[in-house]
Design an enzyme around this catalytic site. Structure first.
Site, PDB file in Angstrom:
ATOM      1  CB  SER A 136      -0.848   0.017   1.275  1.00 30.74           C
ATOM      2  OG  SER A 136      -1.531   1.249   1.407  1.00 30.74           O
TER       3      SER A 136
ATOM      4  CE1 TYR B 249      -4.098  -1.978   4.991  1.00 35.75           C
ATOM      5  CE2 TYR B 249      -3.151   0.160   4.481  1.00 35.75           C
ATOM      6  CZ  TYR B 249      -3.756  -1.010   4.071  1.00 35.75           C
ATOM      7  OH  TYR B 249      -4.016  -1.209   2.732  1.00 35.75           O
TER       8      TYR B 249
HETATM    9  N1  LIG Z   1      -8.683  -0.283  -1.871  1.00 35.80           N
HETATM   10  C1  LIG Z   1      -7.685   0.528  -1.521  1.00 35.80           C
HETATM   11  O1  LIG Z   1      -7.836   1.747  -1.515  1.00 35.80           O
HETATM   12  C2  LIG Z   1      -6.356  -0.058  -1.160  1.00 35.80           C
HETATM   13  C3  LIG Z   1      -5.253   0.816  -1.075  1.00 35.80           C
HETATM   14  C4  LIG Z   1      -4.018   0.287  -0.739  1.00 35.80           C
HETATM   15  C5  LIG Z   1      -3.873  -1.061  -0.498  1.00 35.80           C
HETATM   16  N2  LIG Z   1      -4.955  -1.879  -0.594  1.00 35.80           N
HETATM   17  C6  LIG Z   1      -4.747  -3.304  -0.345  1.00 35.80           C
HETATM   18  O2  LIG Z   1      -5.288  -4.020  -1.433  1.00 35.80           O
HETATM   19  C7  LIG Z   1      -5.687  -5.327  -1.000  1.00 35.80           C
HETATM   20  C8  LIG Z   1      -7.109  -5.589  -1.454  1.00 35.80           C
HETATM   21  O3  LIG Z   1      -7.952  -4.589  -0.896  1.00 35.80           O
HETATM   22  P1  LIG Z   1      -9.417  -4.283  -1.427  1.00 35.80           P
HETATM   23  O4  LIG Z   1      -9.526  -2.834  -1.650  1.00 35.80           O
HETATM   24  O5  LIG Z   1      -9.781  -5.224  -2.501  1.00 35.80           O
HETATM   25  O6  LIG Z   1     -10.230  -4.601  -0.089  1.00 35.80           O
HETATM   26  P2  LIG Z   1     -11.492  -5.567   0.156  1.00 35.80           P
HETATM   27  O7  LIG Z   1     -11.819  -5.430   1.595  1.00 35.80           O
HETATM   28  O8  LIG Z   1     -12.533  -5.274  -0.869  1.00 35.80           O
HETATM   29  O9  LIG Z   1     -10.889  -7.018  -0.152  1.00 35.80           O
HETATM   30  C9  LIG Z   1     -10.054  -7.688   0.761  1.00 35.80           C
HETATM   31  C10 LIG Z   1     -10.403  -9.160   0.708  1.00 35.80           C
HETATM   32  O10 LIG Z   1      -9.529  -9.879   1.585  1.00 35.80           O
HETATM   33  C11 LIG Z   1     -10.280 -10.893   2.214  1.00 35.80           C
HETATM   34  N3  LIG Z   1      -9.674 -11.309   3.476  1.00 35.80           N
HETATM   35  C12 LIG Z   1      -9.493 -10.558   4.591  1.00 35.80           C
HETATM   36  N4  LIG Z   1      -8.974 -11.308   5.576  1.00 35.80           N
HETATM   37  C13 LIG Z   1      -8.807 -12.560   5.073  1.00 35.80           C
HETATM   38  C14 LIG Z   1      -8.316 -13.778   5.617  1.00 35.80           C
HETATM   39  N5  LIG Z   1      -7.921 -13.878   6.891  1.00 35.80           N
HETATM   40  N6  LIG Z   1      -8.279 -14.867   4.814  1.00 35.80           N
HETATM   41  C15 LIG Z   1      -8.722 -14.778   3.530  1.00 35.80           C
HETATM   42  N7  LIG Z   1      -9.207 -13.663   2.969  1.00 35.80           N
HETATM   43  C16 LIG Z   1      -9.255 -12.556   3.738  1.00 35.80           C
HETATM   44  C17 LIG Z   1     -11.646 -10.251   2.454  1.00 35.80           C
HETATM   45  O11 LIG Z   1     -12.668 -11.234   2.660  1.00 35.80           O
HETATM   46  C18 LIG Z   1     -11.840  -9.430   1.189  1.00 35.80           C
HETATM   47  O12 LIG Z   1     -12.571 -10.139   0.200  1.00 35.80           O
HETATM   48  C19 LIG Z   1      -5.500  -5.337   0.519  1.00 35.80           C
HETATM   49  O13 LIG Z   1      -4.266  -5.959   0.842  1.00 35.80           O
HETATM   50  C20 LIG Z   1      -5.446  -3.861   0.873  1.00 35.80           C
HETATM   51  O14 LIG Z   1      -4.756  -3.627   2.061  1.00 35.80           O
HETATM   52  C21 LIG Z   1      -6.193  -1.408  -0.923  1.00 35.80           C
END
Ligand SMILES: NC(=O)c1ccc[n+]([C@@H]2O[C@H](COP(=O)([O-])OP(=O)(O)OC[C@H]3O[C@@H](n4cnc5c(N)ncnc54)[C@H](O)[C@@H]3O)[C@@H](O)[C@H]2O)c1
Length: 266
Positions: A147, A160
């Site tokens: 991130s 985080y």
């Molecule tokens: N969306 C953003 O703005 C953003 C920005 C920077 C980084 N990220 C990173 O991108 C990645 C995806 O994020 P996103 O936006 O799709 O979020 P999201 O919450 O839509 O998706 C995350 C997924 O991870 C799954 N998950 C969580 N804990 C779990 C576990 N213990 N075992 C299996 N699955 C698990 C959840 O069920 C969910 O489907 C993450 O690592 C997040 O930190 C997202």
């Protein structure tokens, strides 16, 4: 927006967090370029919905329920993917949890541990399983989702930020360790991405912290955050998926140990 087309025909990508916003967008990106998809997620119901959507591309799809907080679960899911597809070529190590939003002196210990357990130890479990699996495949590529919070830590996100800094460090070591096995390992660092679950959640929870950095109104927090990036807009889920596709593709054949920041500039 013109999108590069890569030939991922007869390739298989395993995507953790496959039921979430970025995992889903990436699954569409790869399946539309011919790839078979193994989705892994804790959320069986949402994952089944994504699997149904992906049928339109006529590639093979598996939806494997998996909790990253257990090594056995991760190993079982990888074994199931190999059984179904023969070999796995790419692993998108992407599942994550944003954690609480709280000032440092108030950050709850149980949530700190939960964030580290999912974002760091869980990502390590997937990385280790991916390394073993891709060695068997004769090579491949891994992308770990970090991130922008792993490059410059935001306020109120103690766990985080720490977890995502560590993912970038883990990426650099793994890239060195796995290069002799023709496995490239890169990180991807999205910043302000949306619309989506994490974007809405962070603006609401940052507003509630009453810190000096953000307004108490989530709509104003959105504007404050967007004003902090030079492109003055959110990045889309598709723009993140494009970054993953590039890092996995042969065009990135000499890129390893790199952290691709998808930030709109900072
Ligand atoms: N969306 C953003 O703005 C953003 C920005 C920077 C980084 N990220 C990173 O991108 C990645 C995806 O994020 P996103 O936006 O799709 O979020 P999201 O919450 O839509 O998706 C995350 C997924 O991870 C799954 N998950 C969580 N804990 C779990 C576990 N213990 N075992 C299996 N699955 C698990 C959840 O069920 C969910 O489907 C993450 O690592 C997040 O930190 C997202």
């Amino acid at each position: 927006m013109a999108t590069a087309t890569y030939n991922f025909s007869n390739k298989t990508i395993l995507i953790t967090g496959g039921a979430g916003d970025i995992g889903r967008a990436t699954a569409h990106r790869f399946a539309s370029n011919g790839a078979n998809i193994a989705l892994l997620d804790l959320n069986t119901t949402k994952m089944a919905e994504v699997a149904i959507e992906l049928k339109e591309y006529n590639t093979k799809i598996a939806a494997l329920t998996c909790n990253l907080t257990g090594s056995d679960d991760v190993d079982r899911a990888f074994a199931a993917a190999i059984k179904q597809f023969g070999i796995v070529d790419y692993v998108f190590n992407n599942a994550g949890y944003q954690g609480a939003f709280a000032k440092t002196d108030e950050y709850p210990e149980d949530d700190f541990q939960k964030v580290i357990e999912i974002n760091l130890v869980g990502a390590y479990r997937v990385l280790k399983a991916a390394a073993r699996c891709l060695k068997q495949s004769g090579g491949g590529a891994i992308v770990n989702t970090a991130s922008y919070a792993g490059v410059v830590s935001p306020p109120n996100m103690l766990a985080y930020g720490a977890s995502k800094f560590a993912v970038i460090g883990m990426t650099q070591t793994a890239a060195k360790d796995l290069a002799p096995h023709k496995i490239r390992v890169n990180a991807l660092s999205p910043a302000l991405i949306g619309p989506g679950y994490m974007w809405t959640r962070q603006t609401e929870l940052q507003a509630a912290t009453q810190s000096q950095y953000f307004d108490a109104d989530p709509k104003i927090v959105e504007q404050q955050m967007i004003a902090s990036v030079p492109m003055r807009r959110l990045g889309s889920l598709e723009e993140v998926a494009n970054g993953v596709a590039f890092l996995m593709s042969d065009e990135a054949s000499y890129i390893t140990g790199f952290n691709l920041e998808i930030t709109g500039g900072h």
